[in-house]
Design a protein around this motif. Sequence first.
Motif, PDB file in Angstrom:
ATOM      1  N   PRO A  43       1.003  -1.100  -0.033  1.00  0.00           N
ATOM      2  CA  PRO A  43      -0.135  -0.011  -0.032  1.00  0.00           C
ATOM      3  C   PRO A  43       0.883   1.342   0.035  1.00  0.00           C
ATOM      4  O   PRO A  43       1.972   1.337   0.552  1.00  0.00           O
ATOM      5  N   GLU A  44       0.569   2.308  -0.735  1.00  0.00           N
ATOM      6  CA  GLU A  44       1.232   3.462  -0.845  1.00  0.00           C
ATOM      7  C   GLU A  44       1.579   4.040   0.633  1.00  0.00           C
ATOM      8  O   GLU A  44       2.748   4.405   0.756  1.00  0.00           O
ATOM      9  N   TYR A  45       0.712   3.981   1.775  1.00  0.00           N
ATOM     10  CA  TYR A  45       0.954   4.519   2.898  1.00  0.00           C
ATOM     11  C   TYR A  45       1.844   3.465   3.811  1.00  0.00           C
ATOM     12  O   TYR A  45       2.099   3.929   4.999  1.00  0.00           O
ATOM     13  N   ALA A  46       2.550   2.847   3.186  1.00  0.00           N
ATOM     14  CA  ALA A  46       3.464   1.754   3.766  1.00  0.00           C
ATOM     15  C   ALA A  46       4.830   1.898   3.189  1.00  0.00           C
ATOM     16  O   ALA A  46       5.588   1.019   3.026  1.00  0.00           O
ATOM     17  N   VAL A  47       5.070   3.018   2.286  1.00  0.00           N
ATOM     18  CA  VAL A  47       6.288   3.304   1.386  1.00  0.00           C
ATOM     19  C   VAL A  47       6.882   4.628   1.753  1.00  0.00           C
ATOM     20  O   VAL A  47       6.138   5.491   1.854  1.00  0.00           O
ATOM     21  N   ALA A  48       8.091   4.500   2.202  1.00  0.00           N
ATOM     22  CA  ALA A  48       8.736   5.947   2.490  1.00  0.00           C
ATOM     23  C   ALA A  48       9.872   6.346   1.311  1.00  0.00           C
ATOM     24  O   ALA A  48      10.550   5.424   0.684  1.00  0.00           O
ATOM     25  N   LYS A  49       9.303   7.366   0.346  1.00  0.00           N
ATOM     26  CA  LYS A  49      10.545   7.812  -0.496  1.00  0.00           C
ATOM     27  C   LYS A  49      11.875   8.312   0.196  1.00  0.00           C
ATOM     28  O   LYS A  49      11.857   9.251   1.090  1.00  0.00           O
ATOM     29  N   ILE A  50      12.877   7.947  -0.512  1.00  0.00           N
ATOM     30  CA  ILE A  50      14.112   8.328   0.150  1.00  0.00           C
ATOM     31  C   ILE A  50      14.994   8.969  -0.888  1.00  0.00           C
ATOM     32  O   ILE A  50      14.783   9.098  -1.911  1.00  0.00           O
ATOM     33  N   ASP A  51      16.154   9.636  -0.548  1.00  0.00           N
ATOM     34  CA  ASP A  51      16.967  10.467  -1.219  1.00  0.00           C
ATOM     35  C   ASP A  51      17.432   9.604  -2.530  1.00  0.00           C
ATOM     36  O   ASP A  51      17.795   8.318  -2.072  1.00  0.00           O
ATOM     37  N   ALA A  52      17.492  10.045  -3.480  1.00  0.00           N
ATOM     38  CA  ALA A  52      18.120   9.288  -4.763  1.00  0.00           C
ATOM     39  C   ALA A  52      19.354   8.939  -4.669  1.00  0.00           C
ATOM     40  O   ALA A  52      19.897   8.011  -5.236  1.00  0.00           O
ATOM     41  N   ALA A  53      20.101   9.712  -3.862  1.00  0.00           N
ATOM     42  CA  ALA A  53      21.741   9.276  -3.579  1.00  0.00           C
ATOM     43  C   ALA A  53      21.776   8.046  -2.372  1.00  0.00           C
ATOM     44  O   ALA A  53      22.933   7.761  -2.440  1.00  0.00           O
ATOM     45  N   ALA A  54      20.875   7.590  -1.972  1.00  0.00           N
ATOM     46  CA  ALA A  54      21.150   6.798  -0.982  1.00  0.00           C
ATOM     47  C   ALA A  54      21.365   5.277  -1.473  1.00  0.00           C
ATOM     48  O   ALA A  54      20.819   4.793  -2.518  1.00  0.00           O
ATOM     49  N   PRO A  55      22.491   4.647  -0.970  1.00  0.00           N
ATOM     50  CA  PRO A  55      22.792   3.346  -1.488  1.00  0.00           C
ATOM     51  C   PRO A  55      21.802   2.472  -0.894  1.00  0.00           C
ATOM     52  O   PRO A  55      21.894   2.227   0.358  1.00  0.00           O
ATOM     53  N   LEU A  56      21.188   1.776  -1.470  1.00  0.00           N
ATOM     54  CA  LEU A  56      20.011   0.636  -1.319  1.00  0.00           C
ATOM     55  C   LEU A  56      20.774  -0.367  -0.473  1.00  0.00           C
ATOM     56  O   LEU A  56      19.895  -0.754   0.430  1.00  0.00           O
ATOM     57  N   ASP A  57      21.782  -0.910  -0.650  1.00  0.00           N
ATOM     58  CA  ASP A  57      22.463  -2.115   0.074  1.00  0.00           C
ATOM     59  C   ASP A  57      22.919  -1.609   1.540  1.00  0.00           C
ATOM     60  O   ASP A  57      23.103  -2.545   2.366  1.00  0.00           O
ATOM     61  N   LYS A  58      22.922  -0.513   1.717  1.00  0.00           N
ATOM     62  CA  LYS A  58      23.083  -0.071   3.086  1.00  0.00           C
ATOM     63  C   LYS A  58      22.015   0.658   3.874  1.00  0.00           C
ATOM     64  O   LYS A  58      21.635   0.123   5.002  1.00  0.00           O
ATOM     65  N   VAL A  59      21.205   1.259   3.193  1.00  0.00           N
ATOM     66  CA  VAL A  59      20.022   1.872   4.031  1.00  0.00           C
ATOM     67  C   VAL A  59      18.577   0.943   4.143  1.00  0.00           C
ATOM     68  O   VAL A  59      17.979   1.247   4.915  1.00  0.00           O
ATOM     69  N   CYS A  60      18.928  -0.293   3.520  1.00  0.00           N
ATOM     70  CA  CYS A  60      17.791  -1.376   3.588  1.00  0.00           C
ATOM     71  C   CYS A  60      17.740  -1.687   5.131  1.00  0.00           C
ATOM     72  O   CYS A  60      16.414  -1.875   5.700  1.00  0.00           O
ATOM     73  N   LEU A  61      18.659  -1.427   6.083  1.00  0.00           N
ATOM     74  CA  LEU A  61      18.571  -1.636   7.670  1.00  0.00           C
ATOM     75  C   LEU A  61      17.586  -0.751   8.048  1.00  0.00           C
ATOM     76  O   LEU A  61      17.172  -0.848   9.112  1.00  0.00           O
ATOM     77  N   PHE A  62      17.468   0.337   7.640  1.00  0.00           N
ATOM     78  CA  PHE A  62      16.615   1.425   8.184  1.00  0.00           C
ATOM     79  C   PHE A  62      14.991   1.148   8.155  1.00  0.00           C
ATOM     80  O   PHE A  62      14.141   1.572   8.758  1.00  0.00           O
TER      81      PHE A  62
END
Length: 362
Positions: A149-168
């Motif tokens: 659902p859209e309200y369970a998705v957070a848009k993050i900075d395009a510069a974020a390395p996904l293999d690192k920030v997945c922990l968030f």
Amino acid sequence: VIRCRAAVAWAVGKPLSVEEVEVAPPKAGEVRIKIVAAGICHTEEHTLKGSLPNVEFPVIPGHEGAGIVESIGEGVASVKPGDKVIPLCIPQCGECSFCLNPESNFCQKSHLCEPQNLLPDKTSRFTCKGKQIHHFLWVSTFAEYTVIPEYAVAKIDAAAPLDKVCLFGCGFSTGYGAAINTAKVKPGSTCAIFGLGGVGLSVVMGCKAAGASRIIAVDINKDKFARAKELGATDCINPRDFQKPIQEVLTEMTGQGVDYSFEVIGHADTMIAALASCNMNTGICVMVGVLDSGSEISIDPMLLLTGRTWKGTVLGGWKMRDAIPKLVSSYLDKKFNSDLLITHTLPFAKVNEGFELLRAGK
Ligand code: NAD
Ligand code: ZN
């Protein structure tokens, strides 16, 4: 429909099986995401063992991940294809009484308030070998594509390395927020953290960021101590090195007991030890670890009567849609180094090896 791989848990106690699945397009108000990286949290292990309530099998687990929006359903306005996002296992509808309460993060329009592991319309977007597969906490990050659902998705900075920030998506945010939001650790205070997995080490980081002067890390696996020290622990102790109960050791080390204690394991005995380790009057103990469903804890009521506070936390108290993008920006600004929490990186096909490493305390 997209065909891709997903790790399916067919039944309790069985290893995950990497299968080809079909992922249906997003319906109105939903987002389909290409998952790029996922972390393994101990809650996943509780799920595979069958000790988390209301999980129906077969299920695609995983609740800590990051990815890129592939397509959107009708009416979705807050994200578009190509956006980097983190799926949220606690959503934020923005309208329920908990979302409107600045003190709360427990959105009522979530799978937790209406136990079922299907999407809100009570259907699944996953099929495998002609069978419907359940979603997990709405996010199912152990699939190459997932629908949320859209309200369970957070848009993050395009510069974020996904293999690192997945922990968030879970571990880092839970531990860091447990210290900052739930306990509200004060500068100069003393803290004890029981359990130094990904979540407990994030509590250590949160205590340090909040300015605690003494951070005592407690684990039965001494291999965790070097990392805990690197992240801010001032003392590391192993309960097995002492004859007396660890709460007595902590009380002697600090005079009256710590100001804040955190249980980040999920055992009844360590929950009680953590509670008894904080000072009898103003001490605050935060329960982060998840106990097996149906477990009970019995305590001496004097532990609370003298004034202690005992509280729990879900995902560190963050209002996830608002907070996750800000935490990612702080990470990019190098306010903390959550990369130190990453011990291994494996290809998706080796997901079961990841669980072996978790079980082995690696
Ligand atoms: P993990 O398995 O990586 O770490 C657990 C640690 O506890 C290990 O280092 C282990 O050696 C230690 N430990 C085990 N028994 C111990 C004992 N008797 N005394 C001291 N240390 C002991 O787990 P994790 O991924 O960090 O998760 C920790 C807990 O937090 C789990 O129960 C998980 O389900 C829960 N969790 C809760 C939330 C929430 O929102 N409240 C979110 C994520 C995870
Ligand atoms: Zn988790």
